[in-house]
Design an enzyme around this catalytic site. Sequence first.
Site, PDB file in Angstrom:
ATOM      1  CD  GLN A   1     -36.781  14.956  50.206  1.00 34.09           C
ATOM      2  OE1 GLN A   1     -36.496  13.770  50.096  1.00 34.09           O
ATOM      3  NE2 GLN A   1     -35.868  15.908  50.159  1.00 34.09           N
TER       4      GLN A   1
ATOM      5  CG  HIS B   1     -42.031  12.416  51.737  1.00 32.73           C
ATOM      6  ND1 HIS B   1     -40.684  12.267  52.002  1.00 32.73           N
ATOM      7  CD2 HIS B   1     -42.167  12.155  50.403  1.00 32.73           C
ATOM      8  CE1 HIS B   1     -40.046  11.940  50.897  1.00 32.73           C
ATOM      9  NE2 HIS B   1     -40.910  11.874  49.912  1.00 32.73           N
TER      10      HIS B   1
ATOM     11  CB  CYS C   1     -60.756   7.950  58.365  1.00 25.53           C
ATOM     12  SG  CYS C   1     -61.889   6.622  58.843  1.00 25.53           S
TER      13      CYS C   1
ATOM     14  N   GLY D   1     -30.393  20.586  52.841  1.00 25.84           N
ATOM     15  CA  GLY D   1     -30.469  19.552  53.872  1.00 25.84           C
ATOM     16  C   GLY D   1     -31.165  18.275  53.446  1.00 25.84           C
TER      17      GLY D   1
HETATM   18  P1  OAD Z   1     -31.592  12.374  55.229  1.00 25.26           P
HETATM   19  O1  OAD Z   1     -31.442  12.034  56.665  1.00 25.26           O
HETATM   20  O2  OAD Z   1     -31.437  11.271  54.240  1.00 25.26           O
HETATM   21  O3  OAD Z   1     -30.550  13.497  54.820  1.00 25.26           O
HETATM   22  C1  OAD Z   1     -30.373  14.654  55.600  1.00 25.26           C
HETATM   23  C2  OAD Z   1     -29.356  15.518  54.894  1.00 25.26           C
HETATM   24  O4  OAD Z   1     -29.203  16.723  55.624  1.00 25.26           O
HETATM   25  C3  OAD Z   1     -27.955  14.900  54.792  1.00 25.26           C
HETATM   26  O5  OAD Z   1     -27.461  15.050  53.460  1.00 25.26           O
HETATM   27  C4  OAD Z   1     -27.110  15.705  55.781  1.00 25.26           C
HETATM   28  O6  OAD Z   1     -25.763  15.824  55.367  1.00 25.26           O
HETATM   29  C5  OAD Z   1     -27.837  17.034  55.735  1.00 25.26           C
HETATM   30  N1  OAD Z   1     -27.703  17.880  56.939  1.00 25.26           N
HETATM   31  C6  OAD Z   1     -27.713  17.498  58.243  1.00 25.26           C
HETATM   32  N2  OAD Z   1     -27.628  18.559  59.062  1.00 25.26           N
HETATM   33  C7  OAD Z   1     -27.583  19.661  58.270  1.00 25.26           C
HETATM   34  C8  OAD Z   1     -27.512  21.069  58.506  1.00 25.26           C
HETATM   35  N3  OAD Z   1     -27.481  21.587  59.740  1.00 25.26           N
HETATM   36  N4  OAD Z   1     -27.466  21.897  57.432  1.00 25.26           N
HETATM   37  C9  OAD Z   1     -27.509  21.402  56.162  1.00 25.26           C
HETATM   38  N5  OAD Z   1     -27.583  20.086  55.883  1.00 25.26           N
HETATM   39  C10 OAD Z   1     -27.623  19.218  56.910  1.00 25.26           C
HETATM   40  O7  OAD Z   1     -33.002  13.120  55.063  1.00 25.26           O
HETATM   41  P2  OAD Z   1     -33.845  13.398  53.725  1.00 25.26           P
HETATM   42  O8  OAD Z   1     -32.966  13.656  52.569  1.00 25.26           O
HETATM   43  O9  OAD Z   1     -34.850  14.424  54.083  1.00 25.26           O
HETATM   44  O10 OAD Z   1     -39.024   9.717  53.864  1.00 25.26           O
HETATM   45  O11 OAD Z   1     -34.567  12.011  53.542  1.00 25.26           O
HETATM   46  C11 OAD Z   1     -35.546  11.884  52.551  1.00 25.26           C
HETATM   47  C12 OAD Z   1     -36.649  10.973  52.995  1.00 25.26           C
HETATM   48  O12 OAD Z   1     -36.099   9.748  53.504  1.00 25.26           O
HETATM   49  C13 OAD Z   1     -37.471  11.489  54.180  1.00 25.26           C
HETATM   50  O13 OAD Z   1     -38.494  12.365  53.782  1.00 25.26           O
HETATM   51  C14 OAD Z   1     -38.037  10.228  54.755  1.00 25.26           C
HETATM   52  C15 OAD Z   1     -36.772   9.406  54.752  1.00 25.26           C
HETATM   53  O14 OAD Z   1     -36.937   8.044  54.784  1.00 25.26           O
HETATM   54  C16 OAD Z   1     -40.000   8.905  54.315  1.00 25.26           C
HETATM   55  O15 OAD Z   1     -40.146   8.612  55.488  1.00 25.26           O
HETATM   56  C17 OAD Z   1     -40.902   8.416  53.235  1.00 25.26           C
END
Ligand code: OAD
Length: 285
Positions: A112, A130, A138, A221
């Site tokens: 993602q 994403h 463009c 993550g």
């Molecule tokens: P999040 O910020 O929602 O979640 C990050 C996850 O990583 C959490 O569950 C944390 O507990 C975990 N985490 C943090 N540090 C870590 C580490 N060192 N090791 C393992 N886990 C860790 O991010 P995403 O799930 O990627 O989309 O969010 C999904 C989407 O929401 C993104 O692609 C973005 C966002 O809005 C768009 O912008 C469309």
Amino acid sequence: MASKRAAPSSDLAALRRVFDKAQRIVVLTGAGVSAESGVPTFRGAGGLWRTWQAQDLATPEAFERNPSLVWEFYHYRREVMASKHPNQAHIAIAECEKRLEEQGRRVVVITQNIDELHLRAGSKNIIELHGNLFTTKCLKCRTVEKNYDSPICEALRGKGAPNPDAADARIAIENLPKCKQEGCDGMTRPNVVWFGESLDPDVLEKSHNELNLCDLCLVVGTSSVVYPAAMFAPTVAKRGIPVAEFNIEPTSATQHFGFHFEGQCGSTLPAALAPTESEQHYKKP
Ligand code: OAD
């Protein structure tokens, strides 16, 4: 009485036995895989969506309302990446892909993230759900182009983190990043998927193909709250395929998975993906 679902196991040796036999591994990653590289996540402490509102910066409506502010946000995120590097988790995934490929086995990353750290770590089989921070689209000729310019346009030079309340946030449209195709000069947007937009159907199809065929899925993550990615691993688990989650804390999806390894994935993932005993005897044909 309804039977209670068993809690996910954190038995690394048991996961390693599954890993040893797996032929097609999908690694589904989110912002947490880049956290140890110093790239902010979205929802955790210091997360982007704790400082800014997604609807101000990551929707088509926000771009229509104030393209300057949205470009400032993505320009800032591009510039931040210049000082960031893949960490042990990205590297472990890339090394595992390379090693297993020599054994006729497959590792694919479905991410993602838009930060290209998997690519920079050396992963080759990458599906970017994403989009990508370093491509533009463009709005006139629809060309999607790679763009590593820093700054992406002169008007954004030296601009730091955006301030949605600042009156000076508005850069005139003609000074925002432009298409480089000969004779076009159209306005571009970051080639990323915003809230309210659909994922690229080809990207989705490729992802489903990999998910349908995999015999092991690692979820690394991600908070598993943004769809459709959030349902990928639970759907794989429903097929009876082993799924292992690597996260610093349980998520709303943890209950669906057979394994959960708590901790920073820069430590937990290399331990899970290191060569197994039987691999060490493998000789390239
Ligand atoms: P999040 O910020 O929602 O979640 C990050 C996850 O990583 C959490 O569950 C944390 O507990 C975990 N985490 C943090 N540090 C870590 C580490 N060192 N090791 C393992 N886990 C860790 O991010 P995403 O799930 O990627 O989309 O969010 C999904 C989407 O929401 C993104 O692609 C973005 C966002 O809005 C768009 O912008 C469309």
